[in-house]
Scaffold this motif. Structure first.
Motif, short mmCIF file in Angstrom:
data_model
loop_
_atom_site.label_atom_id
_atom_site.label_comp_id
_atom_site.label_asym_id
_atom_site.label_seq_id
_atom_site.Cartn_x
_atom_site.Cartn_y
_atom_site.Cartn_z
N SER A 247 0.82 -1.23 0.00
CA SER A 247 0.00 0.00 0.00
C SER A 247 0.85 1.27 0.00
CB SER A 247 -0.90 0.03 1.24
OG SER A 247 -0.16 0.35 2.41
N THR A 250 2.96 5.03 4.22
CA THR A 250 3.05 6.32 4.92
C THR A 250 1.81 7.21 4.73
OG1 THR A 250 4.32 7.24 3.07
CG2 THR A 250 5.55 6.35 4.91
N TRP A 251 0.88 6.79 3.91
CA TRP A 251 -0.38 7.52 3.75
C TRP A 251 -1.28 7.33 4.97
CZ3 TRP A 251 -4.63 4.35 4.16
CH2 TRP A 251 -4.36 2.97 4.05
N PRO A 254 -1.81 10.20 8.19
CA PRO A 254 -2.63 11.37 7.81
C PRO A 254 -4.08 11.01 7.51
CG PRO A 254 -0.47 11.53 6.81
CD PRO A 254 -0.50 10.19 7.49
N PHE A 292 7.77 1.30 1.10
CA PHE A 292 7.59 2.25 2.19
C PHE A 292 7.86 3.62 1.58
CE2 PHE A 292 8.85 4.70 5.93
CZ PHE A 292 7.98 4.24 6.91
N ASP A 293 6.80 4.39 1.37
CA ASP A 293 6.93 5.66 0.64
C ASP A 293 7.57 6.72 1.51
OD1 ASP A 293 5.79 4.56 -1.63
OD2 ASP A 293 3.76 5.13 -1.05
N ALA A 294 8.88 6.86 1.36
CA ALA A 294 9.64 7.83 2.14
C ALA A 294 10.97 8.03 1.46
CB ALA A 294 9.86 7.31 3.56
N LEU A 304 8.12 9.28 10.39
CA LEU A 304 6.97 8.62 9.78
C LEU A 304 6.56 7.38 10.59
CD1 LEU A 304 8.10 9.02 6.07
CD2 LEU A 304 6.02 10.00 7.05
N GLN A 307 4.47 8.24 13.48
CA GLN A 307 3.07 8.53 13.19
C GLN A 307 2.18 7.31 13.43
OE1 GLN A 307 2.72 10.00 9.19
NE2 GLN A 307 3.82 11.90 9.62
N ALA B 271 -2.29 17.04 5.17
CA ALA B 271 -1.33 16.10 5.76
C ALA B 271 -0.97 14.96 4.81
CB ALA B 271 -1.86 15.55 7.08
N ALA B 275 3.40 12.30 2.02
CA ALA B 275 3.42 10.88 1.65
C ALA B 275 3.20 10.71 0.15
CB ALA B 275 2.36 10.09 2.43
N PHE B 278 6.44 11.69 -1.60
CA PHE B 278 7.44 10.61 -1.45
C PHE B 278 7.13 9.47 -2.43
CE2 PHE B 278 7.51 11.66 3.40
CZ PHE B 278 8.34 12.74 3.18
N LYS B 282 9.37 8.20 -5.74
CA LYS B 282 9.89 6.83 -5.82
C LYS B 282 9.50 6.17 -7.14
CE LYS B 282 10.64 3.71 -2.23
NZ LYS B 282 10.29 3.01 -0.99
N HIS B 321 3.37 15.38 15.14
CA HIS B 321 3.24 14.74 13.82
C HIS B 321 2.75 15.73 12.76
CE1 HIS B 321 2.76 10.76 16.18
NE2 HIS B 321 4.01 11.03 15.93
#
Lengths: 361, 376
Positions: A247, A250-251, A254, A292-294, A304, A307, B271, B275, B278, B282, B321
């Motif tokens: 998925s 990191t979404w 939020p 892992f979207d970072a 992250l 979070q 927020a 993400a 990022f 990628k 956060h």
């Protein structure tokens, strides 16, 4: 280096169905003949175009000049690339053969049976470390329940598998008989990136580029998570575990802040939701860690991770053979040893009750 | 991270009776919703042909509902209970009440209007859509921005028809009463698609930003996962529709093609943005050969072109956060918005978490808007 991964449980690896004949061998005469008579050659999804970079890491691709077969072509080669090389205890196989594209629910069920039996015969039987997900014909929940009942006695199946984009959000009561059967048998629900393409991949229709299609997968996970929570699936089935696979991870923080704030404002609409959505997620929802979207910054990754407010939510996954990382960089940077062990071993064991007892670290 | 003391509310209002305190912040509000008292308010601005058409067939949008919403809101018209004018009409329809209750009470120096409802946007009959949008623009000007100089109109365009939209921008864009071009996020195709480019070309020419406000009737479920059941899902899902917009604008090359264009994401929160950036970076790194028209990483286009209004403010359990998120987006890219007169209204002096410094608060509430909205 390989010792670092010893005993890890890889929660997302993909076996490759080589051709339609491999599945035909697991079909009855009617369906096997149907494949021939109607000229069905394959159900492959544009979610992973075969030659797109993300679909397969370069060193795992076939290379005729070196006489090399693709690394996901059979159980032995994949085991060499994953479990042998790194010492994983298990790899959980999620077969992405595109049964979800099929509109005919009977045909979908026949292909699901064939895929599950093929996984069992060609992968699970070939190496005792493999585990797998049951692929479901969610085109019809009754047929999906039948498939669970048919396969569940084989304890090597640890999960049932759906795609992020289907006909309806998966929390709807339409699907509850399926989740009831999964809970009864101690099977987790896995939702993997991908689409039935029965709807456009975005809320504003079809995008122009494949890159957008892949990016949009994480948006469908928002919808699925909201659906499982708002419909009260976890209230109805308190033992269920939901695993969000590929998925992007990191979404989720939020989205949960937003969902929880809305819940505070409009909870009269969903009175069965007696806790904040975030609490349901901590108790019931897990995410595989590739991708892992970072950015590759330990500090950002740490922020992250924070979070998530939990060290129990992430599950190790290679996403083999998709190209999510190079070399052996299978985890984001900046994860300490304690969290690493949880992600690699403890969290998968807690998520998949059927792994219990069979785990040899 | 060390946290500042909570910011004391600088507000010293006497509940809307006027007289702003001398040292108050001159707030720029990026999202105020004006409303008609009834549809008859549009009648003077429509030709007989289109008024008769409206009376006979009504509006037809891609959600099947002739009146009301498939996801009924949690309050009538999703409005604050105290925002209904004594003289009748809908919340947002009384300039007097808007002035007393909002502009004066909070010291709003500039308020950017975003008309919702039957404005013609998303209407399936494209000619009706264009006629209604023109009427909405003329009505905003006469009713709100001419009598009240603190307000700037949102230039609504019939966005499913790019050429007609550009024409409407031509018609109104020279008028400084308009502060932004106003679109909705749920369009029929992703908003970076070339059919919408005439809008961006015209907006860039008039130095108008594009405000993308959540809502709209695309005919598609909020994501490829299908139609959710509840308003809470629809409401929370607006942040995903914002991500669809940003992804499409970036990847389809809108900012490469229109380098001066600025866009504002309205009412989807913010927020989600890091993400998404990022993620796009990628994927771009893996597959940039699919999109050779992009010269820079997606996050760079976002950083340079995309602004975010803050309402509804995201509220994690741990305020650090959201402070991380705000610093990743950039303190220069966040714009305060109140969403007056809707139920999830944010107060410029109370919506932000402790830890936002006085200077950062000033930039979000009073400074950043000057560099994006056309305020002069």
């Amino acid at each position: 280096m390989s010792a670092d991964w010893k005993g890890a449980i890889d929660c997302d690896a993909h076996p490759h169905v080589p051709n339609i004949d491999a599945l035909k061998r697991h079909m009855n005469d009617y369906w096997s003949e149907t494949v021939d008579v109607r000229g069905i050659t394959a159900f492959d999804s544009v979610a992973y175009p075969p030659n797109a970079p993300i679909t397969m890491r370069p060193d795992w691709r076939a290379d005729k000049s070196r006489g090399r077969a693709r690394a996901d072509s059979d159980a032995g080669r994949a085991a060499a690339a994953l479990m042998d090389r790194h010492g994983f205890a298990h790899s959980i196989l999620n077969c992405l053969y595109a049964v979800q594209l099929i509109r005919d629910e009977h045909m979908a069920a026949a292909f699901c049976r064939a895929v599950n039996d093929w996984v069992s015969a060609e992968w699970l039987d070939r190496d005792p470390r493999y585990r797998a997900s049951i692929v479901l014909p969610l085109q019809n929940p009754e047929l999906a329940v039948e498939e669970i009942e048919r396969c569940a006695s084989d304890k090597r199946f640890v999960q049932v598998l759906a795609l992020a984009m289907g006909e309806h959000p998966l929390g709807k009561s339409h699907f509850w008989p399926v989740w009831k059967a999964a809970e009864k048998h101690g099977l987790a629900i896995g939702i993997h990136a991908g689409s039935s393409y029965h709807h456009a991949t975005t809320g504003s229709g079809w995008p122009s580029y494949y890159l957008e299609d892949y990016a949009a997968q994480s948006l469908a996970f928002h919808t699925q998570l909201g659906s499982f929570i708002a419909e009260g699936v976890f209230v109805k089935f308190p033992k269920l575990k939901l695993v969000l696979i590929e998925s992007g991870v990191t979404w989720i923080g939020p989205y949960l802040w937003r969902l929880s704030k809305f819940w505070r404002g409009v909870r009269l609409e969903v009175p069965w939701i007696d806790r904040s959505p975030i609490e349901f997620v901590r108790d019931h929802v897990r995410l595989t860690i590739q991708p892992f979207d970072a950015p590759a910054s330990g500090e950002t990754v740490g922020r992250l991770m924070d979070q998530l407010q939990s060290d129990q939510m992430l599950l190790f996954a290679s996403d083999f053979p998709h190209w999510q990382f190079d070399n052996d960089d299978m985890l984001p940077v900046g994860i300490d040893a304690t969290l690493r062990k949880k992600i690699l071993i403890d969290n998968p064991l807690a998520t998949y009750p059927r792994l219990g007892g069979s785990h040899a670290a | 991270m060390p946290l500042d003391d909570p910011m004391g509310p600088a507000i010293t209002t006497d509940n809307g009776k006027g007289s702003a305190a001398p040292n108050r912040l001159a707030v720029i509000d990026g999202d105020i919703h004006p409303a008609v008292r009834s549809m008859a308010d549009f009648k003077p601005y429509l030709s007989k042909r289109w008024w008769d058409h409206y009376e006979t067939y009504g509006m037809r949008r891609k959600h099947g509902s002739a009146n009301g919403e498939p996801y009924p809101k949690s309050a009538p018209l999703a409005c604050r209970r105290d925002a209904w004018p004594e003289e009748g009409g809908r919340p947002g329809s009384s300039l007097r009440l808007m002035q007393e209750q909002h502009l004066d009470a909070y010291g709003i120096e500039a308020g950017i209007l975003g008309p919702l409802g039957n404005t013609g946007q998303g209407e399936m009959n494209l000619e009706l859509s264009a006629a209604m949008c023109s009427a909405t623009n003329d009505w905003q000007r006469d009713t709100f921005t001419r009598p009240e100089k603190r307000l700037k109109a949102g230039l609504v365009v019939p966005y499913e028809d790019g050429v007609a939209s550009a024409k409407e921008i031509e018609r109104c864009g020279g008028d400084t009463d308009f502060g932004q071009v106003f679109l909705l996020t749920r369009s029929a195709e992703p908003l970076g698609n070339r059919r919408y480019w005439p809008i961006y070309e015209a907006a860039e020419r008039y130095n108008l930003p594009i405000g993308f406000h959540v809502f709209g009737t695309s005919g598609h479920p909020v994501s490829g996962a299908g139609w959710p059941s509840y308003y809470i899902e629809e409401g929370a899902g607006h942040s995903t529709s914002c991500q669809t917009v940003v992804t499409s604008l970036v990847i389809e090359g809108v900012f490469e093609h229109f380098p001066k264009l600025k866009v504002v994401m309205i009412e989807g929160g913010f927020a989600w943005a890091p993400a998404l950036a990022f993620r796009l970076d990628k994927i771009f790194e893996r597959m940039r050969n699919e999109v050779p028209h992009l010269k820079r990483r997606p996050s760079e286009y976002i950083r340079d072109h995309v602004y975010f209004t803050t309402q509804p403010m995201e509220e994690p359990d741990d305020r650090r956060h959201v402070l991380d998120i705000m610093s990743w987006i950039g303190w220069d890219k966040l714009l305060f918005a109140s969403d007056y007169p809707h139920w999830d209204f944010d107060d410029p002096f109370r919506a932000f978490p402790a830890g936002v410094t006085t200077e950062q608060h000033r930039r979000i509430c009073a400074e950043n808007g000057k560099s994006v909205f056309r305020l002069n």
